[in-house]
Write an enzyme that holds these catalytic residues in place. Structure first.
Site, PDB file in Angstrom:
ATOM      1  N   GLU A 156       0.816  -1.219   0.000  1.00 27.12           N
ATOM      2  CA  GLU A 156       0.000   0.000   0.000  1.00 27.12           C
ATOM      3  C   GLU A 156       0.853   1.275   0.000  1.00 27.12           C
ATOM      4  O   GLU A 156       0.756   2.133   0.880  1.00 27.12           O
ATOM      5  CB  GLU A 156      -0.961   0.006   1.192  1.00 27.12           C
ATOM      6  CG  GLU A 156      -2.015  -1.079   1.121  1.00 27.12           C
ATOM      7  CD  GLU A 156      -3.019  -1.009   2.247  1.00 27.12           C
ATOM      8  OE1 GLU A 156      -4.135  -1.524   2.072  1.00 27.12           O
ATOM      9  OE2 GLU A 156      -2.706  -0.435   3.311  1.00 27.12           O
ATOM     10  N   GLU A 312      -6.756  -7.324  -1.013  1.00 26.72           N
ATOM     11  CA  GLU A 312      -7.246  -7.199   0.362  1.00 26.72           C
ATOM     12  C   GLU A 312      -8.693  -6.735   0.366  1.00 26.72           C
ATOM     13  O   GLU A 312      -9.083  -5.866  -0.424  1.00 26.72           O
ATOM     14  CB  GLU A 312      -6.423  -6.181   1.167  1.00 26.72           C
ATOM     15  CG  GLU A 312      -5.047  -6.625   1.581  1.00 26.72           C
ATOM     16  CD  GLU A 312      -4.394  -5.600   2.501  1.00 26.72           C
ATOM     17  OE1 GLU A 312      -5.121  -4.795   3.136  1.00 26.72           O
ATOM     18  OE2 GLU A 312      -3.157  -5.588   2.577  1.00 26.72           O
TER      19      GLU A 312
END
Length: 647
Positions: A156, A312
């Site tokens: 991320e 995710e």
């Protein structure tokens, strides 16, 4: 990136299904139970090592791979592939202590400390040196391991630190600016430094746009946004270079974050073998299914239509909102199937086993605190079985005839201060996307300078700061027989954030047949004609040159009687300009779709219909049953349920 982006060295034919697996948080005896539960749930892939740098390298240059060796062997023995992370997202304390200069600095000069995650400045030479050293050690050790499915670089990027204002960042920014502009005079011209006596005489004088007494230079801020996205990308590329050298046959990805403002994902996509995404729709938000679909379509588009991976999502509640609502029964399955319908070749979760300690202990997982005798784990098993039945969709594509322009520099520029009104770029996109989604129209996102030839309708909304080449590219859409729809605040500035003179719009003036004389933010108003009725947010004094007015402002004083929606025919094509935000925007959308011969249907609220390969997915996100016509058949779908039909 290629059409077979998800083709792996293992020849894996199943969809990815699993999640982030952090066994280092648990005693060794739990691992065997994890394997038992993974087999029951049909898990095919586990993401491992994301936050394990401190475990892998407890002291500088001293590696402890024994636990990861055992884990990789255990996964392989149980038929689970490894999406192996490079572990560089959270530097260990020893590195921070030795090199405190890696810590990021906020715009107001605050140094962020160790104790959370992502505590590194992207420009840090020390961070990159140690990160790539770890990556090399991991690649050399695990490149030939039979469990290795893909490399997962960092985690991320930019989630917590996307803009660093340190002195080291200042040096990097100056290098970036010299490469972009060549000499200081070109920078002064681009930045308009004659305003407020901001002229520079050498690059060494330039700093990041730190906190100032008044508004910062808009072009300086825009360039720093570009630089910051590029600097994070440089971190990504440094790790990728090592992986390509040592393990050239292993696919590489990193996890994007949906419609994330701070990184221009178009510039990152070609570095990866396949696109991955993390997304956490809010169960409390009734718009979540629509905004989630928008993010799925963006991920597919970033890969040029190739399959992508949901890396995710939460099985139920997250832990970081003010109010963390659980997902009601059926929602997790629906949002997962939505991904598959919109081009995903795998569904992953954060995480496998819910943590018992740390900041994310109340973040739901595939195995919750309650264990296997729970609603969440039973749903985990059921979803695994359903995804296994859809494995033949792997590698297939979705086909869209409508495209929307997605432009990160316009996003950054539109939401700077000192603008005519406070506008949200995502609101501009979402307003149009909602009307298409609710009519079952699949959307691709495109850069304004990209290939538009395959699309019958192209929509550019809020694309504020495009360069001349992009505008000329958009202008070709009506010339070749397509429909171009341009929304307000498009092409008002150029790529330097300078105002376009003589009626705004640049090269689009000719295609649209209009000039914009004055921008006129509205609190509320009305229009007559196509999409007539209430309008909000925006108005303009528009003069037609060789376009027709399809709707005009009424009752808005100086705007009364002036064009609000225009159309200019161009051979078999047409270009529309929309100078406001109509409440009845769907009427305009249907008009354009019908004119372009693009099929659509008015679907029940909360229902989406998507076709991928030989399957049509009917997803009912509403709390009541619905009946939808699909290929001449009436299909009834229960509340928060799905029907998957073979065509």
């Amino acid at each position: 990136m290629t059409d077979d982006a998800l083709k792996s060295p293992s020849g894996m034919s199943a969809l990815w299904y699993g999640g982030d697996y952090n066994p280092e948080q648990w005693p060794r005896e739990v691992w065997d139970d994890d394997m038992r539960l993974m087999r029951r749930a049909g898990v095919t892939v586990a993401t491992v090592g994301v936050f394990s740098w401190a475990r892998l390298e407890p002291r500088e240059g001293e590696y402890d791979f024994a636990w990861l060796d055992e884990l990789m062997d255990l996964l392989h023995a149980n038929g689970v592939r490894a999406d192996l992370a490079t572990a560089t997202a959270s530097p260990p304390k020893w590195l921070v202590d030795k090199h405190p200069e890696i810590l990021p600095v906020t715009q107001d000069g605050t140094v962020l400390s160790f104790g959370g995650r992502q505590h590194y400045r992207p420009s840090s030479a020390a961070y990159r040196t140690h990160a790539t050293r770890l990556v090399r050690a991991m690649a050399e050790r695990y490149g030939d391991h039979p469990a290795l499915e893909a490399w997962h670089v960092n985690n991320e990027y930019g989630c917590h630190v996307s803009r660093d204002y340190s002195d080291e960042a200042a040096v990097g920014f100056r290098v970036w600016l010299r490469e972009r502009y060549g000499d200081i005079d070109a920078l002064n011209e681009a930045w308009g430094t004659a305003f407020w006596s901001q002229r520079y005489t050498e690059f060494a004088q330039v700093d990041p746009p730190r906190v100032t007494p008044a508004g910062t230079n808009p072009t300086q801020t825009l360039d720093f946004d570009r630089y910051s996205s590029d600097e994070l990308r440089a971190c990504l590329r440094a790790e990728i270079a090592v992986l390509r050298e040592v393990t050239p046959g292993i696919p590489i990805t990193t996890n994007f974050m949906g419609l994330f403002k701070n990184i221009d994902y178009w510039t990152w996509a070609d570095d990866l073998d396949f696109i991955s995404d993390d997304l956490y729709p809010d169960p409390e938000d009734p718009d979540s299914p629509m905004t989630a679909a928008m993010a799925r379509d963006l991920m597919r588009s970033l890969g040029g239509g190739a399959p992508w991976m949901l890396m995710e999502q939460a099985t139920s509640a997250v832990n970081w909102r003010e109010f963390n609502a659980p997902k009601p029964a059926g929602m997790h399955r629906l949002l997962s199937l939505q991904c598959v319908a919109r081009g995903a070749d795998g569904i992953m979760q954060f995480q496998w086993r819910q943590s018992k300690a740390g900041s994310e202990k109340f973040h739901a997982a595939m195995v919750p605190h309650a264990g296997e005798d729970s609603r969440i784990y039973r749903d985990t098993e059921a979803l695994g079985a359903e995804l296994a039945s859809l494995a033949d969709l792997r590698g297939t594509r979705c086909e869209a005839r409508v495209a929307m322009v997605m432009d990160w520099p316009s996003w950054w520029a539109l939401e700077q201060g000192s603008m005519p009104s406070t506008l949200s770029y995502l609101d501009q996109l979402t307003r149009w996307y909602r009307e298409l989604w609710s009519r079952g129209v699949l959307v691709d996102f495109v850069p304004a300078s990209g290939d538009l030839d395959g699309y019958d309708v192209v929509i550019a909304a809020g694309a504020l700061a495009l360069d001349d080449a992009a505008l000329e590219n958009l202008a070709t859409v009506p010339e070749r027989g397509g429909r171009l729809v341009v929304g307000y605040q498009t092409a008002v500035l150029d790529e330097r954030a300078h105002a376009r003179l003589d009626g705004y719009l640049g090269a689009l003036q000719g295609a649209l047949g209009v000039r914009v004389e004055e921008l006129w933010p509205l609190r509320a108003g009305r229009i007559d004609g196509l999409a007539g009725g209430a309008v909000t947010e925006w108005g303009e004094i528009v003069r037609t040159v060789d376009a027709e007015a399809l709707a005009t402002f009424v009752g808005s004083d100086d705007l009364d009687g002036l064009p609000a929606i225009t159309r200019k025919a161009s051979g078999d094509g047409a270009a529309y300009y929309v100078a406001t935000a109509p409440a009845a925007l769907g009427d305009l959308v249907e008009h354009v779709l019908a004119e372009a011969d693009v099929d659509f249907a008015r679907l029940p609220a909360g229902v989406e219909v998507v076709t991928r390969g030989d399957r049509t997915f009917v997803l009912n996100h509403a709390t009541a049953s619905c009946t939808v016509a699909v290929d001449g058949r009436a299909v009834e779908v229960g509340p928060r349920d799905a029907a998957i039909l073979r065509r």
